[in-house]
Design a protein around this motif. Structure first.
Motif, mmCIF file in Angstrom:
data_model
loop_
_atom_site.group_PDB
_atom_site.id
_atom_site.type_symbol
_atom_site.label_atom_id
_atom_site.label_comp_id
_atom_site.label_asym_id
_atom_site.label_seq_id
_atom_site.Cartn_x
_atom_site.Cartn_y
_atom_site.Cartn_z
ATOM 1 N N ASP A 136 0.868 -1.190 0.000
ATOM 2 C CA ASP A 136 0.000 0.000 0.000
ATOM 3 C C ASP A 136 0.896 1.227 0.000
ATOM 4 O OD1 ASP A 136 -2.448 -1.594 2.120
ATOM 5 O OD2 ASP A 136 -2.511 -1.246 -0.042
ATOM 6 N N SER A 137 1.706 1.359 -1.048
ATOM 7 C CA SER A 137 2.714 2.420 -1.074
ATOM 8 C C SER A 137 2.762 3.109 -2.430
ATOM 9 C CB SER A 137 4.089 1.855 -0.748
ATOM 10 O OG SER A 137 4.469 0.922 -1.750
ATOM 11 N N VAL A 138 1.601 3.249 -3.082
ATOM 12 C CA VAL A 138 1.577 3.980 -4.347
ATOM 13 C C VAL A 138 1.612 5.478 -4.048
ATOM 14 C CG1 VAL A 138 0.262 4.499 -6.434
ATOM 15 C CG2 VAL A 138 0.324 2.157 -5.519
ATOM 16 N N SER A 139 2.470 6.173 -4.747
ATOM 17 C CA SER A 139 2.543 7.627 -4.629
ATOM 18 C C SER A 139 2.333 8.241 -6.006
ATOM 19 C CB SER A 139 3.890 8.058 -4.037
ATOM 20 O OG SER A 139 4.968 7.528 -4.781
ATOM 21 N N TRP A 140 1.964 9.500 -6.007
ATOM 22 C CA TRP A 140 1.731 10.235 -7.246
ATOM 23 C C TRP A 140 2.470 11.562 -7.201
ATOM 24 C CZ3 TRP A 140 -1.198 8.469 -11.390
ATOM 25 C CH2 TRP A 140 -1.948 7.316 -11.174
ATOM 26 N N ARG B 280 -3.464 6.944 -0.904
ATOM 27 C CA ARG B 280 -4.537 7.929 -0.831
ATOM 28 C C ARG B 280 -4.270 9.097 0.109
ATOM 29 N NH1 ARG B 280 -9.387 5.966 -0.168
ATOM 30 N NH2 ARG B 280 -8.931 3.872 -0.927
ATOM 31 N N LYS B 281 -3.135 9.116 0.770
ATOM 32 C CA LYS B 281 -2.867 10.191 1.738
ATOM 33 C C LYS B 281 -2.290 11.427 1.032
ATOM 34 C CE LYS B 281 -1.913 6.880 5.418
ATOM 35 N NZ LYS B 281 -0.873 6.337 6.336
ATOM 36 N N ARG B 282 -2.728 12.591 1.478
ATOM 37 C CA ARG B 282 -2.242 13.850 0.905
ATOM 38 C C ARG B 282 -1.251 14.519 1.833
ATOM 39 N NH1 ARG B 282 -7.591 14.298 0.051
ATOM 40 N NH2 ARG B 282 -7.797 15.631 1.899
ATOM 41 N N SER C 199 -4.205 20.056 -2.266
ATOM 42 C CA SER C 199 -5.654 20.246 -2.344
ATOM 43 C C SER C 199 -6.407 18.928 -2.195
ATOM 44 C CB SER C 199 -6.009 20.886 -3.688
ATOM 45 O OG SER C 199 -7.401 20.893 -3.886
ATOM 46 N N SER C 200 -7.555 19.009 -1.527
ATOM 47 C CA SER C 200 -8.425 17.832 -1.380
ATOM 48 C C SER C 200 -9.078 17.443 -2.701
ATOM 49 C CB SER C 200 -9.499 18.117 -0.324
ATOM 50 O OG SER C 200 -10.263 19.255 -0.694
ATOM 51 N N ARG C 201 -8.864 18.229 -3.749
ATOM 52 C CA ARG C 201 -9.379 17.847 -5.066
ATOM 53 C C ARG C 201 -8.609 16.642 -5.627
ATOM 54 N NH1 ARG C 201 -8.519 20.673 -9.004
ATOM 55 N NH2 ARG C 201 -6.830 22.040 -8.282
ATOM 56 N N PHE C 202 -7.454 16.358 -5.045
ATOM 57 C CA PHE C 202 -6.678 15.191 -5.465
ATOM 58 C C PHE C 202 -6.992 14.024 -4.528
ATOM 59 C CE2 PHE C 202 -4.048 17.127 -8.646
ATOM 60 C CZ PHE C 202 -3.926 18.458 -8.261
ATOM 61 N N SER C 203 -7.377 12.899 -5.101
ATOM 62 C CA SER C 203 -7.673 11.719 -4.292
ATOM 63 C C SER C 203 -7.131 10.481 -4.995
ATOM 64 C CB SER C 203 -9.172 11.584 -4.043
ATOM 65 O OG SER C 203 -9.875 11.435 -5.259
ATOM 66 N N GLY C 204 -6.895 9.434 -4.209
ATOM 67 C CA GLY C 204 -6.327 8.232 -4.779
ATOM 68 C C GLY C 204 -6.969 6.980 -4.239
ATOM 69 N N SER C 205 -6.798 5.904 -4.983
ATOM 70 C CA SER C 205 -7.314 4.613 -4.555
ATOM 71 C C SER C 205 -6.458 3.520 -5.146
ATOM 72 C CB SER C 205 -8.776 4.438 -4.968
ATOM 73 O OG SER C 205 -8.884 4.380 -6.376
#
Lengths: 110, 123
Positions: free
Chosen positions: A33-37, A54-56, A61-67
């Motif tokens: 569980d270590s995907v980063s963007w 999924r952590k920011r 901005s909260s407009r960015f989200s991940g799964s």
């Protein structure tokens, strides 16, 4: 070790949402569980926008989200803005103890 | 506030060795949770992770499979630095090279980056 698979480009209109996919395998995305963007603008340093799927980081901005699901992950940008035009790269830790990036996706705001 | 300051030559000839240094401010290279990485951005726009070093009772080193045999990442505790050495460079090694911190090894969360060093390999 091939790069993670991302679409070359995606586009959307201001205010819309768009999603960038990142496909890997069991030896990377599927195990950790270590995907980063990262957001990369021309001439600027890459910026971490999501980590641990999924952590920011503070200030993003909260407009960015991940799964993440199985061997794939995704980045969603909500309420698309012109300032979101950039290249986006996913990244994962691997079972070999290395890191691997995706091929990158160019986001265009129409 | 953690900052990374990069230094090193920008123009090399084929077969030479690339040596870049990253000086750490606000953290220490022997931080036993962090990992210190090198990444490059090619002219085609591809990001590539090259290698890292981290300390947990002893020093560990990990390298991208395509780089093994040519690459070394070395810590220098006296100068609070880590360096990248890449031997036998070719024009394909032309890229923007970055050093970056992963505050918790294993999370691939590169939160602090150097400003980058543009390296050109040309005869």
């Amino acid at each position: 070790q091939s790069a993670l698979t991302q679409p070359a480009s995606v586009s959307g209109s201001p205010g819309q949402s768009l999603t960038i996919s990142c496909s890997g395998g069991h030896s990377d995305i599927g195990t950790y569980d270590s995907v980063s963007w990262y957001q990369v603008n021309p001439g600027q340093v890459p910026k971490l926008i999501l980590y641990d799927n999924r952590k920011r980081p503070f200030g993003i901005s909260s407009r960015f989200s991940g799964s993440k699901s199985g061997n794939s992950a995704s980045l969603t940008i909500s309420g698309l803005q012109t300032e979101d035009e950039a290249d986006y790269f996913c990244c994962s830790f691997t079972t070999s103890g290395t890191m691997i990036f995706g091929g990158g996706t160019t986001v265009t705001v129409l | 506030q953690v900052q990374l300051q990069q230094s090193g030559p920008r123009l090399l000839k084929p077969s030479q060795t690339l040596s870049l240094t990253c000086t750490i401010f606000g953290d220490t290279v022997s931080n036993n949770t962090a990992a210190w990485n090198w990444i490059r951005l090619s002219p085609s726009g591809r990001l590539e992770w090259l290698g890292r070093t981290n300390y947990r009772s002893r020093w560990y080193y990990d390298y991208a499979p395509g780089m093994r045999g040519r690459i070394g990442v070395y810590p220098d505790t006296s100068r609070n630095q880590f360096s990248l050495h890449l031997t036998a460079v070719t024009p394909e090694d032309t890229a923007l090279y970055y050093c970056a911190r992963d505050p918790v090894w294993g999370h691939s969360a590169l939160d602090i980056w150097g400003l980058g060093t543009a390296v050109t390999v040309s005869s």
